[in-house]
Design an enzyme around this catalytic site. Structure first.
Site, PDB file in Angstrom:
ATOM      1  N   LYS A 194      27.166   2.354 -41.060  1.00  5.25           N
ATOM      2  CA  LYS A 194      28.599   2.108 -41.233  1.00  5.25           C
ATOM      3  C   LYS A 194      29.037   2.730 -42.548  1.00  5.25           C
ATOM      4  O   LYS A 194      28.563   2.350 -43.622  1.00  5.25           O
ATOM      5  CB  LYS A 194      28.862   0.607 -41.230  1.00  5.25           C
ATOM      6  CG  LYS A 194      30.331   0.260 -41.426  1.00  5.25           C
ATOM      7  CD  LYS A 194      30.587  -1.216 -41.198  1.00  5.25           C
ATOM      8  CE  LYS A 194      32.034  -1.577 -41.497  1.00  5.25           C
ATOM      9  NZ  LYS A 194      32.307  -2.999 -41.302  1.00  5.25           N
ATOM     10  N   LYS A 247      29.451   4.110 -37.042  1.00  4.98           N
ATOM     11  CA  LYS A 247      30.869   3.826 -37.250  1.00  4.98           C
ATOM     12  C   LYS A 247      31.364   4.493 -38.525  1.00  4.98           C
ATOM     13  O   LYS A 247      30.702   4.344 -39.554  1.00  4.98           O
ATOM     14  CB  LYS A 247      31.018   2.313 -37.343  1.00  4.98           C
ATOM     15  CG  LYS A 247      32.404   1.819 -37.639  1.00  4.98           C
ATOM     16  CD  LYS A 247      32.383   0.325 -37.773  1.00  4.98           C
ATOM     17  CE  LYS A 247      33.754  -0.105 -38.215  1.00  4.98           C
ATOM     18  NZ  LYS A 247      33.807  -1.459 -38.646  1.00  4.98           N
TER      19      LYS A 247
HETATM   20  C1  PBG Z   1      34.519  -5.904 -40.842  1.00  4.53           C
HETATM   21  C2  PBG Z   1      34.884  -4.788 -39.939  1.00  4.53           C
HETATM   22  C3  PBG Z   1      35.704  -3.675 -40.177  1.00  4.53           C
HETATM   23  C4  PBG Z   1      35.811  -2.996 -38.971  1.00  4.53           C
HETATM   24  C5  PBG Z   1      35.048  -3.684 -38.034  1.00  4.53           C
HETATM   25  N1  PBG Z   1      34.457  -4.779 -38.664  1.00  4.53           N
HETATM   26  C6  PBG Z   1      36.476  -3.266 -41.375  1.00  4.53           C
HETATM   27  C7  PBG Z   1      35.839  -2.892 -42.613  1.00  4.53           C
HETATM   28  O1  PBG Z   1      34.620  -2.768 -42.758  1.00  4.53           O
HETATM   29  O2  PBG Z   1      36.625  -2.742 -43.563  1.00  4.53           O
HETATM   30  C8  PBG Z   1      36.638  -1.760 -38.741  1.00  4.53           C
HETATM   31  C9  PBG Z   1      37.042  -1.526 -37.348  1.00  4.53           C
HETATM   32  C10 PBG Z   1      38.119  -0.534 -37.153  1.00  4.53           C
HETATM   33  O3  PBG Z   1      38.593   0.148 -38.088  1.00  4.53           O
HETATM   34  O4  PBG Z   1      38.544  -0.409 -36.013  1.00  4.53           O
HETATM   35  N2  PBG Z   1      33.629  -5.613 -41.838  1.00  4.53           N
END
Ligand code: PBG
Length: 325
Positions: A194, A247
């Protein structure tokens, strides 16, 4: 005449093109994200994400019914709680918004695969994904709270736990916690790779999870790094992850391919909020053909190597695929 290959032979008709198509999208590839809120009678469109709503529990089943009717097999739930505190207490409350939502959905749709996103950022007053001390997100202290959250979600009936917090050791901690609580068969879909991405902007509007100070760069990955993705995926698999999420998706197709070539677990792309909003905005302006672009984009993720795609376009894409059946 000099010899050359006639690639166009196989492109002459729609049927021929279908026969030699290498990548296929299926409705069962899609996981649909849903934002649940406390209160009643709420169906508010997220301004930066047209077509995506905040839903209260009383209106949730209507949405889920539509999703199931379209042939989608799985949803992922994000909670937007009323109350936040320093340690994200509502995240691991057995009557928290996500726990309640899981029970509501599973009682009506027992077959639907319900995934719980496991993070603290929507629940903490500072908006970070773990416990903050001296302005720094504390890794090991956060693990205990994340584990409590995961166990509480499993107890509510979640089929899969999806930890998105990017603390080190979160898969090991959560696996251990789930096993101890008797949930040995609950899989972990780890947000293994991520990145600290600007593409999450609209989600943070939707989930009210913008960090109140600093950013997430001390726990999420640097977009410039490729080998680090392999290290992250390797640790998570060793710790017991059952699925690996990459992601965002669109700017990271190379990473998806790398992860696919190096590991053999099911791989999931998260087609994130910013990727959704950009297409929606352009489509609303009449600048692009939404249906074709979305199907092309989702196909590119599968071609890069994913098995599943978490996408806000799941409902649209499933409906478009049905048109071609
Ligand atoms: C929580 C989380 C996030 C997303 C999914 N779970 C945001 C982040 O890490 O700031 C992002 C999902 C999206 O942008 O569609 N940590």
């Amino acid at each position: 005449m000099t010899y050359f290959n006639r690639h166009r032979r196989l492109r002459q008709t729609a049927n021929l093109r279908t026969m030699v198509r290498e990548t296929h999208l299926h409705k069962e590839d899609f996981i649909y994200p849903i934002f649940v809120v406390e209160k009643e009678n709420v169906k508010h469109e997220v301004p930066s994400m047209p077509g995506v709503y905040h839903l209260s529990l009383d209106l949730l089943l209507e949405e889920v019914k539509e999703v199931v009717g379209l042939g989608i097999k799985s949803i992922i739930l994000f909670g937007v709680p009323n109350d936040k505190d320093e340690v994200g207490s509502c995240a691991y409350d057995d009557n928290g918004i996500v726990q309640q939502a899981i029970r509501v959905v599973k009682s009506e749709f027992p077959e639907l695969v319900v995934i719980a996103d496991t993070c603290l950022c929507q629940y903490t007053s500072h908006g970070h994904c773990g416990v903050v001390e001296n302005g720094y997100v504390q890794n090991d202290d956060s693990l205990a709270l994340l584990t409590k959250t995961a166990v509480s979600q499993a107890r509510a009936g979640a089929d899969i736990i999806a930890p998105s917090n990017m603390m080190d050791g979160f898969v090991a901690a959560i696996r251990h916690g789930l096993d101890e609580a008797g949930f040995v068969d609950t899989p972990i879909m780890s947000y293994a790779v991520k990145y600290a991405s600007a593409f999450y902007g609209p989600f943070r509007d939707a989930a009210h999870s913008t960090p109140q100070f600093g950013d997430r760069k001390t726990y999420q990955m640097d977009p410039a790094n490729r080998l680090e993705a392999l290290r992250e995926a390797e640790s998570d698999l060793a710790e017991g992850a059952d699925f690996l999420i990459v992601k965002p998706a669109l700017s990271y197709l190379d990473i998806i391919r790398d992860v696919k070539e190096n590991f053999n677990a099911p791989i999931v792309a998260y087609n994130v909020s910013g990727e959704y909003s950009m297409i929606k905005a352009a489509a609303q302006n009449g600048w692009i053909s939404e249906k074709e672009i979305v199907l092309e984009m989702l196909t590119s993720m599968k071609r890069a190597g994913v098995d599943l795609i978490i996408t806000y376009f799941a409902k649209d894409a499933a409906a478009w695929l049905s048109e071609n059946e």
